[in-house]
Design a protein around this motif. Structure first.
Motif, mmCIF file in Angstrom:
data_model
loop_
_atom_site.group_PDB
_atom_site.id
_atom_site.type_symbol
_atom_site.label_atom_id
_atom_site.label_comp_id
_atom_site.label_asym_id
_atom_site.label_seq_id
_atom_site.Cartn_x
_atom_site.Cartn_y
_atom_site.Cartn_z
ATOM 1 N N SER A 136 0.850 -1.202 0.000
ATOM 2 C CA SER A 136 0.000 0.000 0.000
ATOM 3 C C SER A 136 0.884 1.250 0.000
ATOM 4 C CB SER A 136 -0.891 0.004 1.245
ATOM 5 O OG SER A 136 -0.090 0.248 2.370
ATOM 6 N N LEU A 137 0.262 2.392 -0.281
ATOM 7 C CA LEU A 137 1.003 3.653 -0.278
ATOM 8 C C LEU A 137 1.597 3.897 1.108
ATOM 9 C CD1 LEU A 137 1.838 6.409 -1.436
ATOM 10 C CD2 LEU A 137 -0.424 7.266 -0.903
ATOM 11 N N GLU A 138 0.787 3.650 2.138
ATOM 12 C CA GLU A 138 1.249 3.902 3.516
ATOM 13 C C GLU A 138 2.490 3.053 3.836
ATOM 14 O OE1 GLU A 138 -1.944 3.797 2.670
ATOM 15 O OE2 GLU A 138 -2.198 5.952 3.062
ATOM 16 N N GLU A 139 2.454 1.786 3.410
ATOM 17 C CA GLU A 139 3.610 0.902 3.677
ATOM 18 C C GLU A 139 4.855 1.418 2.966
ATOM 19 O OE1 GLU A 139 1.295 -3.368 4.295
ATOM 20 O OE2 GLU A 139 1.574 -2.553 2.292
ATOM 21 N N MET A 140 4.683 1.861 1.725
ATOM 22 C CA MET A 140 5.839 2.369 0.964
ATOM 23 C C MET A 140 6.366 3.672 1.569
ATOM 24 S SD MET A 140 6.735 0.240 -1.338
ATOM 25 C CE MET A 140 6.548 -0.831 0.050
ATOM 26 N N LEU A 141 5.437 4.504 2.035
ATOM 27 C CA LEU A 141 5.863 5.769 2.649
ATOM 28 C C LEU A 141 6.666 5.502 3.917
ATOM 29 C CD1 LEU A 141 2.642 7.959 2.217
ATOM 30 C CD2 LEU A 141 4.841 8.274 1.073
ATOM 31 N N GLN A 142 6.207 4.513 4.687
ATOM 32 C CA GLN A 142 6.920 4.140 5.924
ATOM 33 C C GLN A 142 8.346 3.698 5.618
ATOM 34 O OE1 GLN A 142 4.942 1.039 8.122
ATOM 35 N NE2 GLN A 142 3.462 2.504 8.952
ATOM 36 N N GLN A 143 8.468 2.890 4.553
ATOM 37 C CA GLN A 143 9.796 2.364 4.180
ATOM 38 C C GLN A 143 10.694 3.504 3.688
ATOM 39 O OE1 GLN A 143 10.767 -0.769 4.424
ATOM 40 N NE2 GLN A 143 8.915 -2.025 4.508
ATOM 41 N N ALA A 144 10.126 4.397 2.887
ATOM 42 C CA ALA A 144 10.914 5.530 2.366
ATOM 43 C C ALA A 144 11.360 6.422 3.530
ATOM 44 C CB ALA A 144 10.111 6.319 1.356
ATOM 45 N N ASP A 145 10.465 6.591 4.503
ATOM 46 C CA ASP A 145 10.755 7.393 5.695
ATOM 47 C C ASP A 145 11.881 6.763 6.515
ATOM 48 O OD1 ASP A 145 9.850 9.816 6.400
ATOM 49 O OD2 ASP A 145 8.352 9.111 7.844
ATOM 50 N N ALA A 146 11.816 5.429 6.633
ATOM 51 C CA ALA A 146 12.845 4.715 7.398
ATOM 52 C C ALA A 146 14.196 4.885 6.704
ATOM 53 C CB ALA A 146 12.471 3.240 7.511
#
Ligand SMILES: Nc1nc2c(ncn2[C@@H]2O[C@H](COP(=O)(O)OP(=O)(O)OP(=O)(O)O)[C@@H](O)[C@H]2O)c(=O)[nH]1
Length: 363
Positions: free
Chosen positions: A324-334
């Motif tokens: 999902s977008l949220e999961e990808m955003l979390q990974q990019a943030d990490a």
């Protein structure tokens, strides 16, 4: 650039000015015609009409003067009254065969483009002009033309219809352009961050999801990049918020220069940006982002504040299928967090251990 085209490239405030520049041009044209009509009516032997035309010339000249002084609404009223009286007088003297009554239609449209007039009043005045047009047929249809050039009546009638019709077509075209330019401006205001002119977070989510769907459909890669200016608080504290704002604009410009037309750049939060690179795999995205990072670090920020260098940290991930977008955003943030931890001014590619396909299957 033609005036109608010009409207697309103007701010909303300028639209009214351009509109009245066009009306003023039409008014100069009408003024010239009324000067000519003095001689034409005199030549025909209709001296009363020739005399009345001298007053018409004064009316058009004073209307133009009123536009110059910014008294647009009053100018339109002067033009309307002149056309109304002129049409009645000419039809009563020469009859309806010359077609002077058609100018009442033109002026009824003109009143509707006056935004200073309440819509209700504009409608009432316009309808009154149309009723006057109808009444002219009631009262003057038996007035027989008894002057020279009788054979030309049909052609004069046609000429008047064309001259009266052109401003109507022009006015409707103008209204169309104004409403389109306003719609574009409103959409832009709703979609973009007012400082950097990048997409705002709320609007960007729709665009990102659409881009992701397209990448699935076309079987191409999509990368998300989280970016954050380093030590921006220190910059703000040292040089002030306004200079900080100027830096945000310059950084946004560099980001824009390094992305393709179909890519998406977003002001995600205060000094945080999200970049979506379409049709690009992880390695390509890394190369492009590194170039962007170098160019941000090379920005000459002397104007904005001393010799302090601005740098930026990035976290990158290639969109995993079924994530999902949220999961990808979390990974990019990490990944961005790792760039910060490792000393900033660098790009980190996210290492995803999660198998999103497997995760989906197990649900
Ligand atoms: N000038 C300006 N500053 C902003 C704006 N939005 C957020 N900021 C500032 O951005 C700064 C962010 O500071 P922090 O989150 O502590 O991060 P940082 O100082 O950049 O440090 P690191 O991210 O750890 O490198 C704060 O001082 C905010 O006031 C803005 O629109 N204009």
């Amino acid at each position: 650039m033609p005036a109608l085209m010009q409207i697309k490239h103007q701010n909303l405030d300028d639209v009214e000015t351009i509109k009245f520049q066009i009306i003023q041009r039409v008014a100069y044209f009408a003024l010239a015609i009324h000067v000519a009509l003095i001689f034409i009516f005199y030549h025909l032997g209709a001296s009363m009409l020739a005399l009345a035309n001298i007053f018409s010339v004064f009316a058009w000249a004073s209307g133009i003067n009123l536009i110059n002084k910014g008294r647009h609404s009053l100018a339109l009223k002067v033009f309307s009254i002149e056309v109304l009286l002129h049409s009645i007088l000419v039809c009563a003297t020469l009859g309806l065969e010359l077609g002077f009554q058609f100018y009442l239609w033109t002026i009824s449209c003109l009143l509707l483009v006056d935004y200073q007039l309440k819509l209700k009043h504009a409608f009432i005045y316009s309808l009154m002009l149309i009723f006057t047009f109808a009444a002219l047929y009631l009262f003057f249809s038996d007035v027989v033309y008894s002057y020279a050039y009788k054979d030309f009546l049909l052609y004069i009638n046609m000429l008047n219809i064309v001259i009266a019709g052109l401003p109507m077509v022009y006015a409707i075209g103008l209204i169309r352009e104004i409403s389109i330019s306003q719609r574009i401006a409103l959409t832009d205001m709703a979609a973009k961050d007012h400082l950097t002119k990048l997409y705002n977070r709320r609007f960007a989510k729709k665009l990102i999801l659409a881009a992701q769907q397209k990448s699935v459909f076309t079987n191409t890669n999509l990368c998300l990049v989280m970016a954050d200016i380093d030590f921006f608080k220190h910059f703000n504290d040292t040089y002030g918020h306004d200079k900080g704002d100027a830096i945000l604009v310059r950084v946004a410009n560099v980001i824009n220069q390094h992305i393709a037309e179909q890519d998406i750049a977003v002001r995600w939060g205060g000094e945080e940006f999200l970049i979506v690179l379409t049709n690009t795999n992880e390695q390509n995205a890394f190369t492009r982002i590194e170039r962007m990072r170098d160019n941000i670090a090379a920005l000459n920020c002397a104007e904005q504040g001393g010799n302090l260098n601005i740098t930026m940290s990035f976290g990158l991930i290639q969109w995993q299928s079924n994530a999902s977008l949220e999961e990808m955003l979390q990974q990019a943030d990490a990944a961005l967090y790792k760039s910060k931890e490792n000393g900033r001014n660098q790009t980190t590619i996210a290492t995803t251990e999660t198998d999103y396909t497997a995760e989906l299957k197990s649900i």
